[in-house]
Motif scaffolding. Structure first.
Motif, PDB file in Angstrom:
ATOM      1  N   PHE A   1      -6.183   9.830  -1.891  1.00 39.27           N
ATOM      2  CA  PHE A   1      -6.629   9.533  -0.532  1.00 39.27           C
ATOM      3  C   PHE A   1      -7.544   8.311  -0.572  1.00 39.27           C
ATOM      4  CE2 PHE A   1      -9.566   9.781   3.027  1.00 39.27           C
ATOM      5  CZ  PHE A   1      -8.702  10.026   4.091  1.00 39.27           C
ATOM      6  N   SER A   2      -7.254   7.331   0.267  1.00 42.70           N
ATOM      7  CA  SER A   2      -8.054   6.116   0.334  1.00 42.70           C
ATOM      8  C   SER A   2      -9.148   6.271   1.382  1.00 42.70           C
ATOM      9  CB  SER A   2      -7.177   4.909   0.689  1.00 42.70           C
ATOM     10  OG  SER A   2      -7.969   3.782   0.990  1.00 42.70           O
ATOM     11  N   ASP A   3     -10.406   6.163   0.954  1.00 43.79           N
ATOM     12  CA  ASP A   3     -11.520   6.239   1.891  1.00 43.79           C
ATOM     13  C   ASP A   3     -11.638   4.964   2.718  1.00 43.79           C
ATOM     14  OD1 ASP A   3     -13.026   8.857   1.151  1.00 43.79           O
ATOM     15  OD2 ASP A   3     -12.612   7.911  -0.772  1.00 43.79           O
ATOM     16  N   VAL A   4     -11.119   3.860   2.224  1.00 45.49           N
ATOM     17  CA  VAL A   4     -11.143   2.614   2.984  1.00 45.49           C
ATOM     18  C   VAL A   4     -10.101   2.640   4.097  1.00 45.49           C
ATOM     19  CG1 VAL A   4     -10.763   0.116   2.864  1.00 45.49           C
ATOM     20  CG2 VAL A   4     -12.043   1.271   1.053  1.00 45.49           C
ATOM     21  N   GLU A   5      -8.907   3.116   3.775  1.00 40.34           N
ATOM     22  CA  GLU A   5      -7.807   3.140   4.745  1.00 40.34           C
ATOM     23  C   GLU A   5      -7.709   4.457   5.512  1.00 40.34           C
ATOM     24  OE1 GLU A   5      -4.067   1.303   3.121  1.00 40.34           O
ATOM     25  OE2 GLU A   5      -5.186   1.479   1.240  1.00 40.34           O
ATOM     26  N   SER A   6      -8.423   5.479   5.058  1.00 38.70           N
ATOM     27  CA  SER A   6      -8.389   6.814   5.679  1.00 38.70           C
ATOM     28  C   SER A   6      -6.977   7.396   5.712  1.00 38.70           C
ATOM     29  CB  SER A   6      -8.971   6.767   7.108  1.00 38.70           C
ATOM     30  OG  SER A   6     -10.324   6.390   7.070  1.00 38.70           O
ATOM     31  N   ARG A   7      -6.269   7.231   4.615  1.00 41.60           N
ATOM     32  CA  ARG A   7      -4.946   7.837   4.482  1.00 41.60           C
ATOM     33  C   ARG A   7      -4.627   8.044   3.010  1.00 41.60           C
ATOM     34  NH1 ARG A   7      -0.368   4.060   4.006  1.00 41.60           N
ATOM     35  NH2 ARG A   7      -1.109   1.928   3.765  1.00 41.60           N
ATOM     36  N   ARG A   8      -3.663   8.907   2.760  1.00 44.69           N
ATOM     37  CA  ARG A   8      -3.314   9.248   1.395  1.00 44.69           C
ATOM     38  C   ARG A   8      -2.085   8.468   0.947  1.00 44.69           C
ATOM     39  NH1 ARG A   8      -4.383  12.846  -2.450  1.00 44.69           N
ATOM     40  NH2 ARG A   8      -2.709  13.307  -3.938  1.00 44.69           N
ATOM     41  N   HIS A   9      -2.133   7.990  -0.280  1.00 45.23           N
ATOM     42  CA  HIS A   9      -0.982   7.349  -0.912  1.00 45.23           C
ATOM     43  C   HIS A   9      -0.397   8.344  -1.911  1.00 45.23           C
ATOM     44  CE1 HIS A   9      -1.806   3.399   0.836  1.00 45.23           C
ATOM     45  NE2 HIS A   9      -3.089   3.660   0.613  1.00 45.23           N
ATOM     46  N   GLU A  10       0.876   8.592  -1.793  1.00 39.64           N
ATOM     47  CA  GLU A  10       1.518   9.641  -2.586  1.00 39.64           C
ATOM     48  C   GLU A  10       2.016   9.159  -3.935  1.00 39.64           C
ATOM     49  OE1 GLU A  10       1.315  12.664  -1.750  1.00 39.64           O
ATOM     50  OE2 GLU A  10       0.597  12.389   0.309  1.00 39.64           O
ATOM     51  N   GLN A  11       2.082   7.856  -4.139  1.00 34.51           N
ATOM     52  CA  GLN A  11       2.587   7.311  -5.397  1.00 34.51           C
ATOM     53  C   GLN A  11       1.613   6.291  -5.965  1.00 34.51           C
ATOM     54  OE1 GLN A  11       6.478   5.700  -4.321  1.00 34.51           O
ATOM     55  NE2 GLN A  11       7.475   7.603  -4.928  1.00 34.51           N
ATOM     56  N   ASP A  12       1.584   6.194  -7.312  1.00 34.02           N
ATOM     57  CA  ASP A  12       0.833   5.124  -7.952  1.00 34.02           C
ATOM     58  C   ASP A  12       1.434   3.791  -7.520  1.00 34.02           C
ATOM     59  OD1 ASP A  12      -0.536   7.135  -9.296  1.00 34.02           O
ATOM     60  OD2 ASP A  12       0.744   6.994 -11.077  1.00 34.02           O
ATOM     61  N   ARG A  13       0.578   2.800  -7.308  1.00 32.78           N
ATOM     62  CA  ARG A  13       1.053   1.517  -6.782  1.00 32.78           C
ATOM     63  C   ARG A  13       0.819   0.395  -7.784  1.00 32.78           C
ATOM     64  NH1 ARG A  13      -2.403   1.440  -1.546  1.00 32.78           N
ATOM     65  NH2 ARG A  13      -3.745   2.651  -2.908  1.00 32.78           N
ATOM     66  N   TRP A  14       1.939  -0.130  -8.296  1.00 30.68           N
ATOM     67  CA  TRP A  14       1.895  -1.275  -9.209  1.00 30.68           C
ATOM     68  C   TRP A  14       2.175  -2.571  -8.475  1.00 30.68           C
ATOM     69  CZ3 TRP A  14       0.072  -0.990 -14.034  1.00 30.68           C
ATOM     70  CH2 TRP A  14      -0.008   0.285 -14.632  1.00 30.68           C
ATOM     71  N   TRP A  15       2.555  -2.476  -7.218  1.00 31.95           N
ATOM     72  CA  TRP A  15       2.750  -3.593  -6.319  1.00 31.95           C
ATOM     73  C   TRP A  15       3.864  -4.528  -6.717  1.00 31.95           C
ATOM     74  CZ3 TRP A  15       1.099  -2.468  -1.874  1.00 31.95           C
ATOM     75  CH2 TRP A  15      -0.038  -1.668  -1.711  1.00 31.95           C
TER      76      TRP A  15
END
Length: 230
Positions: free
Chosen positions: A197-211
């Motif tokens: 869960f991102s406190d900056v974006e206030s939403r959860r990311h379900e996968q690791d992000r390598w971009w």
């Protein structure tokens, strides 16, 4: 996994920005980092919490983004207030690649000597792709995300002053000055953003992000031991 790197390490200080109310993220970061970095070298920096902060009326982005920018500015100011010449700053969702130690040791001798910023994880804007300057090293033109980057004293004041005056999220603000600030990165990221869960974006990311790339392959145990830098 190999043993943690020993001194000398290529950066004088290591900081991880972490909210006091998120000890779970601090522990997750340590679980990822300590196979590669000596635990007593990692300093926790108490992040500014948007829930307990006065957000300026002119700020048009999420409150968490303002607190994030302030946290990075204060972390940088603290890290380089003394004799240190460089600092490696992580956010607490940083996920180090399994071969982080080995790849960092291989990377650093090829980083141009004029570096001011060095991103170990991030996202390159497709409109302004990076370009190669040495084997395995690219010059950043517009790179965002702040989960793993280093700052040299040569560029610290400019970075600090710029993000202290910006009305943009901190990563977008830094991207604006990259054309005039020598900023480099490996051609394959060493650090991802962990699913959480991102406190900056206030939403959860379900996968690791390598971009910008697929996740790095696991390194066989026989070749994963990091070097001992003397």
């Amino acid at each position: 996994m190999g043993r943690p790197m020993t001194s000398p390490f290529p950066f004088d200080r290591i900081l991880c920005i972490n909210l006091d109310r998120r000890p779970d993220r601090w522990q997750s970061f340590l679980a990822s980092a300590t196979p590669h970095l000596t635990p007593d070298r990692i300093q926790r920096f108490s992040a500014i919490d948007a829930q307990n902060s006065l957000i300026p009326s002119w700020w048009t982005h999420p409150a968490g983004a303002y607190a994030c920018a302030l946290s990075h500015r204060l972390a940088l100011a603290q890290a380089l207030a003394g004799p240190a010449h460089s600092v490696l700053i992580f956010e607490d969702d940083a996920l180090l690649a399994p071969d982080f130690s080995t790849r960092l040791a291989d990377l650093m001798p090829r980083v141009p000597a004029d570096w001011r910023l060095l991103f170990l994880g991030g996202q390159h804007k497709r409109r302004y792709p990076p370009f190669a300057v040495a084997p395995g090293i690219v010059r950043c033109r517009h790179t965002i995300r702040m989960h793993a980057y280093a700052v040299h004293r040569r560029g610290a004041l400019r970075v600090h002053d710029h993000i202290s005056r910006t009305a943009k999220p901190v990563d977008q603000a830094l991207a604006d000055i990259m054309p005039k600030l020598p900023t480099y990165a490996p051609d394959r990221w060493l650090v991802a953003q962990r699913a959480d869960f991102s406190d900056v974006e206030s939403r959860r990311h379900e996968q690791d992000r390598w971009w910008d790339e697929r996740p790095p392959a696991m390194v066989p145990p026989s070749s994963a031991s990091p070097p001992h830098w003397a």
